[in-house]
Design an enzyme around this catalytic site. Structure first.
Site, short mmCIF file in Angstrom:
data_model
loop_
_atom_site.label_atom_id
_atom_site.label_comp_id
_atom_site.label_asym_id
_atom_site.label_seq_id
_atom_site.Cartn_x
_atom_site.Cartn_y
_atom_site.Cartn_z
N ASN A 8 0.84 -1.20 0.00
CA ASN A 8 0.00 0.00 0.00
C ASN A 8 0.87 1.25 0.00
O ASN A 8 1.99 1.25 0.51
CB ASN A 8 -0.96 0.00 1.21
N PHE A 30 -1.67 7.94 4.83
CA PHE A 30 -2.44 8.49 5.95
C PHE A 30 -3.78 9.09 5.48
O PHE A 30 -4.19 10.17 5.91
CB PHE A 30 -1.65 9.58 6.69
N SER A 57 5.54 5.12 8.93
CA SER A 57 4.97 4.91 7.60
C SER A 57 5.94 5.33 6.51
O SER A 57 6.54 6.41 6.58
CB SER A 57 3.67 5.71 7.44
N ASN A 91 4.97 6.03 3.52
CA ASN A 91 4.16 6.64 2.47
C ASN A 91 3.92 8.13 2.64
O ASN A 91 3.20 8.75 1.86
CB ASN A 91 2.82 5.90 2.37
N THR A 92 4.51 8.73 3.68
CA THR A 92 4.51 10.18 3.85
C THR A 92 5.96 10.63 3.77
O THR A 92 6.76 10.29 4.64
CB THR A 92 3.90 10.59 5.20
N LYS A 139 5.59 3.71 17.43
CA LYS A 139 5.62 2.73 16.34
C LYS A 139 6.76 3.04 15.40
O LYS A 139 6.84 4.13 14.83
CB LYS A 139 4.29 2.74 15.58
N ASN A 160 6.25 -1.77 11.10
CA ASN A 160 5.25 -1.33 10.14
C ASN A 160 5.54 -2.05 8.83
O ASN A 160 6.26 -3.05 8.81
CB ASN A 160 5.33 0.19 9.98
#
Length: 357
Positions: A106, A110, A181, A183-184, A218, A247
């Site tokens: 993915n 967020f 994450s 993805n940011t 996390k 993660n």
């Protein structure tokens, strides 16, 4: 058996749309406490868990199916990641099934409806919480966590985390700071050096809005030994109550077979297992057992959950395995984990934590 019958039809849908359908179905489940299994009851700090199987953040970002997720037997549910302002996330398509590998990729970014809306749903969910601090009926034994993050275009990401922690601490049983994450852009930079120390100092003060609500951190699985040692030291010094390890990964194991293996984003599911186990063990060594650990990544069976507990995890969290195995997986894992603890002569989960280290 029911899920396996409907899964082929569900998998005909785009993964993100199928996820929404599944969440709406879970939201219709009645709220109820998991059947008592005394051997599985455990504690992490001041929090008591009916069992050590939790739902990882990301599955229910906006808190739309909290009661239903407790209804499938989870001892804890972590919603989010919630950001101060709503944001749409990255362009679609942004979620991909790797069916042959039992995995997902993915790059959601967020996507969520914002902190205010998510907290409103959390308040209305039937919960036990900590009655001295949280209002509402005590109708379940599950522990509710809220995972917070920063908006992509924020001018001050540390301020975003402080705002999120302060607000979530008044509702949640624990709050998780998600700086893992992939993805940011630039988010994982907060895992290092002065940025991490500053973040933890600010969030430690912010969580006092809930009367020192437990604060979890996390972190990513893609960390070298020096970074793991530095994060462990900073977390202990910064008053963190638990580390969530970890993660999705930006690495790609060579054995991946699916056509989507080259997609950009974070990989989760079975192929992440070996890396997640190694990172968990490294954090156990780095913390010397002084900080509780929560294992995430590649956990899809009672045997794997038990292995992570024996490697140092006090709790485990699920996400991708539920996509492939369905909601009945939690009950099967609880039965299997109970049997494994009994087989090895453990009276409870806490006795097994870290015995292999």
């Amino acid at each position: 058996m029911i899920y396996r019958a409907i899964r082929p039809a569900l998998f005909l849908l785009d993964p993100e749309r199928a996820h929404g359908v599944a969440l709406r179905s879970l939201a219709l489940r009645p709220a109820r406490a998991a059947a008592p299994r005394p051997r599985l009851a455990t504690k992490l700090g001041e929090l008591s868990f009916a069992n050590p199987i939790g739902i990882a953040a990301g599955l229910d970002k906006d808190g739309r199916a909290i009661d239903g997720l407790f209804g499938i037997g989870a001892g804890a549910v972590e919603i989010g990641t919630l950001t101060p302002l709503p944001q749409p996330g990255n362009p679609k398509p942004r979620m991909f099934r790797l069916v042959a590998d039992g995995a997902l990729i993915n790059r959601l970014g967020f996507n969520n409806g914002g902190l205010e809306a998510g907290l409103a749903r959390a308040r209305s969910a039937r919960r036990a919480g900590r009655p001295a601090l949280k209002t509402g009926p005590a109708l379940r034994t599950g522990v509710l966590g809220i995972n917070v993050g920063a908006n992509k275009d924020s001018a001050d990401r540390i301020a975003d985390y402080a705002y999120g922690v302060a607000a979530a601490a008044q509702v949640a049983d624990y709050v998780t700071i998600n700086i893992s994450s992939p993805n940011t852009p630039g988010l994982r930079d907060l895992q290092h050096g002065d940025a991490l120390r500053d973040l933890l100092a600010v969030c430690d003060g912010a969580r006092m809005a809930g009367g020192r609500t437990p604060l979890w951190l996390k972190v990513a699985p893609d960390l070298d030994p020096a970074a793991i040692d530095a994060i462990a030291r900073a977390a202990i010094a910064g008053g963190v109550d638990a580390l969530v390890v970890g993660n999705t990964t930006v690495s790609r194991p060579a054995a991946l077979r699916s056509a989507h293996a080259g997609q950009t984003g974070g990989l989760s599911g079975a192929p992440l297992g070996a890396a997640a186990r190694a990172t968990l063990a490294a954090f156990r060594d780095a913390t010397g057992g002084r900080l509780p650990l929560v294992a995430v990544g590649g956990i899809g069976s009672a045997a794997e959950a038990y292995a992570r507990i024996r490697a140092g995890a006090s709790l485990v969290q699920l996400y991708t395995a539920l996509v492939y195995e369905g909601p009945g997986l939690v009950a099967r894992m609880l039965t299997g984990l109970d049997a494994l603890l009994a087989r090895d002569g453990f009276a409870g989960v806490a006795e097994a934590v870290g015995v292999d280290m």
